[in-house]
Design an enzyme around this catalytic site. Structure first.
Site, PDB file in Angstrom:
ATOM      1  N   CYS A 108       7.534  23.947  20.883  1.00 34.98           N
ATOM      2  CA  CYS A 108       6.431  24.826  20.344  1.00 34.98           C
ATOM      3  C   CYS A 108       5.489  23.856  19.357  1.00 34.98           C
ATOM      4  O   CYS A 108       4.410  24.589  19.229  1.00 34.98           O
ATOM      5  CB  CYS A 108       7.277  25.924  19.519  1.00 34.98           C
ATOM      6  SG  CYS A 108       8.199  26.954  20.229  1.00 34.98           S
ATOM      7  N   HIS A 242       2.961  28.316  13.229  1.00 32.27           N
ATOM      8  CA  HIS A 242       3.497  28.649  14.566  1.00 32.27           C
ATOM      9  C   HIS A 242       4.266  30.147  14.406  1.00 32.27           C
ATOM     10  O   HIS A 242       4.610  30.821  13.410  1.00 32.27           O
ATOM     11  CB  HIS A 242       4.791  27.864  14.651  1.00 32.27           C
ATOM     12  CG  HIS A 242       5.476  28.232  16.153  1.00 32.27           C
ATOM     13  ND1 HIS A 242       4.612  28.540  17.306  1.00 32.27           N
ATOM     14  CD2 HIS A 242       6.923  28.246  16.540  1.00 32.27           C
ATOM     15  CE1 HIS A 242       5.621  28.924  18.334  1.00 32.27           C
ATOM     16  NE2 HIS A 242       6.875  28.792  17.975  1.00 32.27           N
ATOM     17  N   ASN A 272       6.741  34.957  20.394  1.00 32.06           N
ATOM     18  CA  ASN A 272       6.571  33.626  20.142  1.00 32.06           C
ATOM     19  C   ASN A 272       6.318  33.013  21.557  1.00 32.06           C
ATOM     20  O   ASN A 272       6.947  33.077  22.676  1.00 32.06           O
ATOM     21  CB  ASN A 272       7.977  33.127  19.817  1.00 32.06           C
ATOM     22  CG  ASN A 272       7.943  31.693  19.742  1.00 32.06           C
ATOM     23  OD1 ASN A 272       7.114  30.792  20.228  1.00 32.06           O
ATOM     24  ND2 ASN A 272       9.259  30.872  19.255  1.00 32.06           N
TER      25      ASN A 272
HETATM   26  N1  COA Z   1      18.663  44.037  18.217  1.00 30.93           N
HETATM   27  C1  COA Z   1      19.805  44.302  17.551  1.00 30.93           C
HETATM   28  N2  COA Z   1      20.527  43.520  16.908  1.00 30.93           N
HETATM   29  C2  COA Z   1      20.558  42.268  17.091  1.00 30.93           C
HETATM   30  C3  COA Z   1      19.457  41.834  17.945  1.00 30.93           C
HETATM   31  C4  COA Z   1      18.426  42.574  18.485  1.00 30.93           C
HETATM   32  N3  COA Z   1      17.569  42.309  19.314  1.00 30.93           N
HETATM   33  N4  COA Z   1      19.625  40.552  18.043  1.00 30.93           N
HETATM   34  C5  COA Z   1      20.636  40.164  17.191  1.00 30.93           C
HETATM   35  N5  COA Z   1      21.065  41.348  16.639  1.00 30.93           N
HETATM   36  C6  COA Z   1      22.136  41.557  15.838  1.00 30.93           C
HETATM   37  C7  COA Z   1      23.159  40.027  16.181  1.00 30.93           C
HETATM   38  O1  COA Z   1      24.128  40.452  17.192  1.00 30.93           O
HETATM   39  C8  COA Z   1      24.052  40.303  14.743  1.00 30.93           C
HETATM   40  O2  COA Z   1      25.045  41.254  14.963  1.00 30.93           O
HETATM   41  P1  COA Z   1      26.628  40.757  14.312  1.00 30.93           P
HETATM   42  O3  COA Z   1      26.370  40.875  12.660  1.00 30.93           O
HETATM   43  O4  COA Z   1      27.259  42.194  14.673  1.00 30.93           O
HETATM   44  O5  COA Z   1      26.995  39.738  15.003  1.00 30.93           O
HETATM   45  C9  COA Z   1      22.952  40.819  13.620  1.00 30.93           C
HETATM   46  O6  COA Z   1      21.875  41.476  14.661  1.00 30.93           O
HETATM   47  C10 COA Z   1      22.548  39.967  12.953  1.00 30.93           C
HETATM   48  O7  COA Z   1      22.174  38.656  13.714  1.00 30.93           O
HETATM   49  P2  COA Z   1      21.529  37.403  12.645  1.00 30.93           P
HETATM   50  O8  COA Z   1      21.565  36.339  13.795  1.00 30.93           O
HETATM   51  O9  COA Z   1      22.084  37.275  11.620  1.00 30.93           O
HETATM   52  O10 COA Z   1      20.239  38.126  12.473  1.00 30.93           O
HETATM   53  P3  COA Z   1      18.911  37.298  11.690  1.00 30.93           P
HETATM   54  O11 COA Z   1      18.331  37.975  10.595  1.00 30.93           O
HETATM   55  O12 COA Z   1      19.327  35.781  11.604  1.00 30.93           O
HETATM   56  O13 COA Z   1      17.856  37.444  12.474  1.00 30.93           O
HETATM   57  C11 COA Z   1      16.764  35.948  14.344  1.00 30.93           C
HETATM   58  C12 COA Z   1      17.820  36.594  14.118  1.00 30.93           C
HETATM   59  C13 COA Z   1      16.860  35.283  15.832  1.00 30.93           C
HETATM   60  C14 COA Z   1      15.485  36.870  14.430  1.00 30.93           C
HETATM   61  C15 COA Z   1      16.254  34.855  13.312  1.00 30.93           C
HETATM   62  O14 COA Z   1      17.294  34.212  13.145  1.00 30.93           O
HETATM   63  C16 COA Z   1      15.265  34.051  13.699  1.00 30.93           C
HETATM   64  O15 COA Z   1      14.144  34.522  13.874  1.00 30.93           O
HETATM   65  N6  COA Z   1      15.470  32.698  13.892  1.00 30.93           N
HETATM   66  C17 COA Z   1      14.636  31.670  14.317  1.00 30.93           C
HETATM   67  C18 COA Z   1      14.389  31.746  15.957  1.00 30.93           C
HETATM   68  C19 COA Z   1      13.184  31.200  16.337  1.00 30.93           C
HETATM   69  O16 COA Z   1      12.012  30.851  15.472  1.00 30.93           O
HETATM   70  N7  COA Z   1      13.145  30.566  17.490  1.00 30.93           N
HETATM   71  C20 COA Z   1      12.233  29.610  18.146  1.00 30.93           C
HETATM   72  C21 COA Z   1      11.829  28.352  17.499  1.00 30.93           C
HETATM   73  S1  COA Z   1      10.429  27.753  18.314  1.00 30.93           S
END
Ligand code: COA
Length: 317
Positions: A108, A242, A272
């Site tokens: 990215c 980004h 993204n």
């Molecule tokens: N809908 C509903 N629940 C979801 C979900 C969705 N689309 N995706 C994940 N969950 C659930 C998970 O399974 C987890 O459930 P659990 O607690 O029962 O295991 C819960 O939500 C919390 O997950 P968590 O990973 O702790 O959430 P978060 O607040 O960290 O958010 C992201 C997850 C992926 C949105 C966040 O971590 C993020 O944006 N990270 C960076 C990703 C990124 O930028 N990637 C590209 C880089 S170039």
């Protein structure tokens, strides 16, 4: 270097959070609250190279140039239907350009990596006008059964024409090999001799770790660049960050202590779109009449690798 033209193109199929609710255990509420994303455009009947060419032609027109004026093309891309030839070769042919081309993959952060390469080419007089095209289809890397990843990404292309100038004020690239937090491995052809263990799977992401790295590294890069250029955070007209997650964007903004209007975003509409995010957002600002000659802009991006890249430019048009 200076940027003299921008362009962008998005696929026609807009997928809303409500559409995802129909086949995934997810909700508009969860996606909106955790990511800020409301919809993303994903490739259906389009070819990625056609989106790239649309963005590139817009950038050329915006620069007042034709393909014949371009003497180098850099395409930033993570994945597309071809492993070879490079996507830039296909784009070159469709544009009717005749210059050499190269693909890069800095995930990215690819747009700013491409700017750095372009700056070097311009400095050593190996090129005068360079086209940077970022074309990405991350929707084809994720499993659409995995709610933790597929809701985050969209496809698209962004382009910029750069030429000789003194408007790139500072630039910083980093790579720190941290491959396990974000990767995608795809199958290669089998051979009669392969006897090693291989592991092919759709995009794997440790979301929380990526989130932390993104915020920490982006803030570090931006602070270093401000320091190097003697600018303070409020001298910057826009922080073009980004577009991965609205919460990442807001965290960076809060750590830097800058006002909301300085940090534009379109992640809510496109998700993204990997390295295409920065040039596509820049194009929106440019076409929306938001940029004036002399404005200072910060670009900052991060991605798989882990790569980060940031720069300070002055708007030249
Ligand atoms: N809908 C509903 N629940 C979801 C979900 C969705 N689309 N995706 C994940 N969950 C659930 C998970 O399974 C987890 O459930 P659990 O607690 O029962 O295991 C819960 O939500 C919390 O997950 P968590 O990973 O702790 O959430 P978060 O607040 O960290 O958010 C992201 C997850 C992926 C949105 C966040 O971590 C993020 O944006 N990270 C960076 C990703 C990124 O930028 N990637 C590209 C880089 S170039």
């Amino acid at each position: 270097m200076k940027i003299i033209g921008t362009g962008s193109a998005h696929p026609k199929c807009a997928v809303t959070n409500e559409m995802l609710e129909k086949f995934l255990d997810t909700s508009d509420e969860w996606i909106t609250e955790r990511t800020g994303i409301k919809e993303r455009c994903v490739i259906s009947s389009e070819k990625l190279e056609d989106l790239a060419v649309r963005a590139a032609n817009q950038a050329l027109e915006n620069a007042g140039m034709t393909a014949a004026d371009i003497d180098f093309i850099i395409c930033s891309n993570v994945v597309n239907e071809y492993v070879t030839p490079a996507l830039s070769c296909i784009i070159q042919g469709k544009l009717g350009a005749t210059c050499p081309t190269v693909d890069i993959n800095a995930a990215c952060a690819g747009f700013v990596f491409a700017m750095d390469i372009a700056e070097d080419k311009l400095k050593c007089k190996k090129a005068k006008n360079i086209l940077i095209v970022c074309a990405e289809e991350p929707s084809r890397m994720v499993s659409w059964q995995n709610r933790s990843t597929c809701v985050l990404f969209g496809d698209g292309a962004g382009a910029a024409v750069v030429t000789e100038g003194d408007e790139l004020k500072a630039i910083r690239l980093t790579t720190s090999s941290l491959t396990e937090v974000l990767y995608y491995q795809r199958a290669l052809e089998p051979t009669p001799y392969i006897d090693k263990e291989e592991n092919f799977e759709p995009l794997v992401m440790k979301g929380r770790e990526v989130f932390k790295h993104a915020v920490t590294n982006s803030c570090r890069d931006i602070r270093k660049l401000l320091n190097e250029t003697g600018l303070n955070a409020n001298d910057i007209k826009y922080y073009v960050l980004h577009q991965a997650n609205r919460r990442i964007i807001d965290s960076i903004r809060n750590f830097l202590g800058v006002d909301e209007e300085k940090v534009p975003h379109n992640v809510e509409r496109y998700g993204n779109i990997s390295s295409a995010a920065l040039p596509a957002l820049l194009d929106e600002l440019n076409r929306g009449g938001k940029l004036q000659k002399g404005d200072k802009l910060v670009f900052s991006a991060f991605g798989a690798g882990f790569t980060t890249a940031a720069c300070v430019i002055e708007w030249a048009k």
